[in-house]
Enzyme design. Structure first.
Site, mmCIF file in Angstrom:
data_model
loop_
_atom_site.group_PDB
_atom_site.id
_atom_site.type_symbol
_atom_site.label_atom_id
_atom_site.label_comp_id
_atom_site.label_asym_id
_atom_site.label_seq_id
_atom_site.Cartn_x
_atom_site.Cartn_y
_atom_site.Cartn_z
ATOM 1 N N CYS A 113 12.196 -3.331 0.020
ATOM 2 C CA CYS A 113 11.102 -4.285 -0.125
ATOM 3 C C CYS A 113 9.800 -3.607 -0.562
ATOM 4 O O CYS A 113 9.725 -3.049 -1.647
ATOM 5 C CB CYS A 113 10.952 -5.080 1.168
ATOM 6 S SG CYS A 113 10.165 -6.686 0.953
ATOM 7 N N HIS A 114 8.750 -3.624 0.271
ATOM 8 C CA HIS A 114 7.475 -2.987 -0.055
ATOM 9 C C HIS A 114 7.460 -1.508 0.329
ATOM 10 O O HIS A 114 6.490 -0.808 0.057
ATOM 11 C CB HIS A 114 6.322 -3.698 0.678
ATOM 12 C CG HIS A 114 6.033 -5.074 0.164
ATOM 13 N ND1 HIS A 114 6.764 -6.174 0.545
ATOM 14 C CD2 HIS A 114 5.108 -5.523 -0.712
ATOM 15 C CE1 HIS A 114 6.284 -7.245 -0.057
ATOM 16 N NE2 HIS A 114 5.280 -6.884 -0.829
#
Length: 194
Positions: A113-114
């Site tokens: 994800c991030h």
């Protein structure tokens, strides 16, 4: 299958708050179910706050702090996402150095994800193929990475194996791949005597 990671210790690096809880707990369970020992590493001792997107979720007890360990203490590293989590980690030099150490030692790193924001700060993405949450694409590209939109990407074009995924929907494939990569990564680290 349950003993694929026996004898292996896997660091999960997380900020004191802001981690996307499922991106911590599902890979953690995958490591445990494969016989590995997950270790929660953070910048501060005590507890950390998980999140379900923007809502507070559970708290977790930190096992050790990033200034007390190095990559030599672990067989692999997992970097969960959440927007605030990697954004904070990239501002802590001990956390960035800890991450960089896994690349320098040739040890597997898995990120979702991030999470790649911390890898951008560590300057370890040049020439690496990686995926992430779409908003991180420009940062990865600017850091020299080759961003792709795929469920899970395993890149061996560097000093270590890098496993990446885009979001919580990718967790089943991500967890399967990270366990397989860690299992194939060589002999487990031998803990130093206390």
């Amino acid at each position: 299958m349950a003993d694929k990671l026996t004898g292996r210790t896997v660091a999960f690096l997380v900020a004191p708050e802001g981690v996307e809880q499922v991106e911590l707990t599902e890979p953690w369970k995958a490591v445990e179910n494969a016989g590995g020992v997950p270790t929660l590493v953070s910048t501060d001792s005590g507890t950390l706050q998980g999140f379900n997107h923007l809502d507070k979720a559970d708290t977790f007890t930190v096992d050790t702090t990033v200034d007390a360990v190095t990559a030599a203490d672990f067989d692999a590293l997992v970097l969960p996402g959440g927007v605030a989590n990697p954004d904070y980690l990239r501002t802590v030099s001990d956390a960035v150095d800890f991450v960089k150490g896994f690349f320098e030692a040739g040890k597997p790193v898995a990120v979702i994800c991030h999470g790649p924001w911390t890898l951008v700060e560590a300057d370890v993405l040049r020439g690496r193929r990686i995926t992430s949450w779409p908003s991180v694409r420009t940062d990865i590209t600017n850091a020299g990475g080759n961003w792709v939109d795929e469920e899970v990407v395993t890149c061996t074009a560097g000093p270590n194996t890098l496993v990446s995924s885009r979001n919580p929907d990718d967790l089943p494939a991500f967890c399967e791949q990270l366990v397989g990569v860690i299992a194939e990564s060589g002999d487990p680290v031998v803990p130093s005597p206390s």
